[in-house]
Write a protein that holds these residues in place. Sequence first.
Motif, short mmCIF file in Angstrom:
data_model
loop_
_atom_site.label_atom_id
_atom_site.label_comp_id
_atom_site.label_asym_id
_atom_site.label_seq_id
_atom_site.Cartn_x
_atom_site.Cartn_y
_atom_site.Cartn_z
N ASP A 113 17.98 8.33 112.10
CA ASP A 113 19.22 9.12 112.18
C ASP A 113 19.96 9.21 110.85
O ASP A 113 20.84 10.05 110.69
N GLY A 114 19.66 8.32 109.89
CA GLY A 114 20.33 8.37 108.60
C GLY A 114 20.42 7.01 107.95
O GLY A 114 19.79 6.04 108.38
N ARG A 116 22.72 3.89 107.17
CA ARG A 116 23.91 3.22 107.69
C ARG A 116 24.37 2.22 106.64
O ARG A 116 23.59 1.39 106.17
N TYR A 126 25.44 7.98 107.16
CA TYR A 126 25.17 9.19 106.39
C TYR A 126 23.91 9.83 106.96
O TYR A 126 22.84 9.24 106.92
N ARG A 127 24.03 11.02 107.52
CA ARG A 127 22.85 11.74 108.03
C ARG A 127 21.98 12.14 106.85
O ARG A 127 22.48 12.42 105.76
N TRP A 128 20.71 12.20 107.05
CA TRP A 128 19.78 12.49 105.95
C TRP A 128 20.03 13.85 105.33
O TRP A 128 19.78 14.05 104.14
N SER A 129 20.53 14.78 106.10
CA SER A 129 20.75 16.14 105.58
C SER A 129 21.84 16.19 104.50
O SER A 129 21.90 17.16 103.74
N TYR A 174 12.65 10.52 104.16
CA TYR A 174 13.67 10.94 105.13
C TYR A 174 14.43 12.16 104.65
O TYR A 174 14.79 13.04 105.43
#
Length: 176
Positions: A113-114, A116, A126-129, A174
């Motif tokens: 999910d990102g 952390r 923090y989201r990977w995007s 990621y």
Amino acid sequence: MTEIKFRLEPAHLSAYGRLSSARLEATGAHADGNWGVWLVGTFGAATLIAAASLVFPAVTGNPFAMAEFTAGLVAGVAIFFAIAWWRYLRLSRRATRADGPTRAEHRLSLGEDGLRSSTCFAETLYRWSVFEDVTATEDVVVLWIEPGAGVLVPRNAFACPAAEAAFLEAVRRYMA
């Protein structure tokens, strides 16, 4: 899930500041430097010297002493920069507390999910995007989320170069 723990030190924050400034300058419209500011400054100094060479003899009745005037101007500029630099160094040392949230023990964990990031004061996902790029220098690794802001990781947080390489490979995978 990859996890690392670390504490940020003033040297890490200083390196981050330099990297952030350099990155911002490189992405801006004036990436080639502030030549316009230098041009205006040079013109201003030339105007000041020309005015002084005309006004001083008229006011004092003595010839204009170019060497003394230039030495005084250079000394004044040098003193100004020394005072500004001293103030910057003095204030930058007090920008964070050893027991504050910036320099507390950080725990970073990578997941699907990102990224952390958590301390005893805060937790952020923090989201990977959101990640734009990764920069690794001699002292720090920065995972950029903005042109001038990112997640800072000191290189000494990794047990060995292989652990750092695995972390960076996972981050890049990621991000992709």
